[in-house]
Every structure is written in C-alpha cells, then in structure tokens.
Design an enzyme around this catalytic site. Structure first.
Site, mmCIF file in Angstrom:
data_model
loop_
_atom_site.group_PDB
_atom_site.id
_atom_site.type_symbol
_atom_site.label_atom_id
_atom_site.label_comp_id
_atom_site.label_asym_id
_atom_site.label_seq_id
_atom_site.Cartn_x
_atom_site.Cartn_y
_atom_site.Cartn_z
ATOM 1 N N CYS A 1 -59.488 32.734 49.218
ATOM 2 C CA CYS A 1 -58.841 33.395 50.347
ATOM 3 C C CYS A 1 -59.900 33.693 51.402
ATOM 4 O O CYS A 1 -60.987 34.177 51.073
ATOM 5 C CB CYS A 1 -58.204 34.700 49.867
ATOM 6 S SG CYS A 1 -57.360 35.610 51.163
ATOM 7 N N GLU B 1 -49.808 32.471 51.057
ATOM 8 C CA GLU B 1 -49.710 33.045 52.408
ATOM 9 C C GLU B 1 -48.538 34.010 52.525
ATOM 10 O O GLU B 1 -48.627 35.050 53.177
ATOM 11 C CB GLU B 1 -49.589 31.929 53.460
ATOM 12 C CG GLU B 1 -50.783 30.993 53.536
ATOM 13 C CD GLU B 1 -52.119 31.708 53.637
ATOM 14 O OE1 GLU B 1 -52.189 32.767 54.280
ATOM 15 O OE2 GLU B 1 -53.097 31.207 53.054
HETATM 16 ZN ZN ZN Z 1 -55.432 34.481 51.497
#
Ligand code: ZN
Length: 195
Positions: free
Chosen positions: A105, A148
C-alpha cells in the site's frame, strides 16, 4: 500535480468516505492529481482518503501487472487495460474461495503481507462522468479493487492479517507514522517531528 500520499497513522486514512455527486468541486482535477501521484509512486491503485479527501472515490491502473510473466496471457491482457475511476462504489457481492495475495500500500511503504480475500466481486459504481456501471471482476483486478474499496471504508490491508503478523510489524508501522522510512515519492507523515 503530484500530491503527497498520506501515511499510516493519520486519522484521515481511517475515515469512512462520504458519497459525492456532480456538485463536488472539480473532481476531474482531483482524479488527475491522484493518477499522477499513483503513477509517480508506481502504485496500481489509490483512494481519495490517501490524499486527504474522505470521499468514496478511488482509481486503479493495473497495467504494471501486464508485464508479469507468471500470469496467463488473457489475464495480462485484461490487467494491461484495466484503468478505471470508481466513485460511490458498493460491493454488491463477494464470492468464491478466499485466496492469498501479497499486498502492499502506498500509505504503508516497505511492508507487504499475504492477505486473504474472496476471488470474485460484483461492484456497482459511477465513473468520472457519473455514469453508472455494474461489473463482475475476478483475479488481480478484483483484488486491487477490494483493497482500494477498503480504503473508502477506512480499512487498511494490515487490519486483515493475523494477530501474530500484526505484532511483528507494529514497530515498523510506528516508524512509518513518524516518517522513518525510505521512500522515493512524496508522503505526509502524521507523527513526523520537524526540526
Ligand atoms: Zn492501499
């Protein structure tokens, strides 16, 4: 314009995003900035809370997976062209076996962990022109969208790992919040002490 990606530990990445409508001020500019920032950081997805907007908007661009020789030709082809904007997305259905995929991420640099998620999703959303779509996704495309989508719910992939692994990365996460991490894209750290 490249905007900073907000790091783990900032309250904004924990906020549940609100829906937006056509009155939202200049979504095109926000989307453009997000695309630029994602590409600059070599990401395959970015959600609005990661750039400081607690709204239900995220973008994906899985084209880097198009070069992954471990994948079959059909999936590589699909991923090369899978570039989309999701606004007000709702996952209507998640089905199939849970499978592990090593996730990372942009808000949590230098940490990657296997995360289990279901293989197939049905998702409803509007695109950047506020046109409605319902799509069925599987494989890596589904995976990136699930990751997401979680951001717009204030959920991070590190929430979904075992408690043992959580303990093992605890210190690393604290360091990320303090800006003690090596990155080559712009970030904003909640606990960085400026001298
Ligand atoms: Zn992420």
């Amino acid at each position: 314009m490249i905007v900073p990606v907000i790091a783990y530990g900032h309250h904004i990445v924990r906020k549940v995003g609100v829906e937006i409508d056509r009155d939202y001020p200049n979504p095109a500019e926000l989307i453009e900035n997000m695309k630029e920032s994602m590409n600059n950081a070599l990401g395959v997805g970015l959600a609005a809370p990661q750039v400081g907007k607690a709204i239900r908007l995220f973008i994906v661009d899985t084209s880097p997976f198009g070069a992954d020789e471990e994948l079959d030709d059909q999936e590589r082809d699909h991923l090369t062209n899978f570039k989309k904007v999701f606004i007000n997305a709702k996952i209507l259905k998640e089905e199939g076996e849970e499978w592990a995929f090593n996730e990372g991420c942009l808000s949590i640099p230098d940490i990657r962990e296997d995360v289990f998620r279901k293989e197939k999703i049905t998702i409803e959303y509007v695109d950047e022109n506020f046109e409605k779509h319902v799509e069925v996704l599987d494989g890596i495309a589904a995976r990136v969208v699930q990751h997401e989508y979680d951001h717009t719910e204030g959920i991070l992939f590190t929430d979904k790992i075992s408690s043992l692994k959580k303990r093992l990365i605890k210190k690393k996460l604290e360091n990320i919040s303090k800006g003690k991490v090596d990155i080559d894209y712009r970030m904003k750290f909640p606990l960085l002490k400026r001298r």
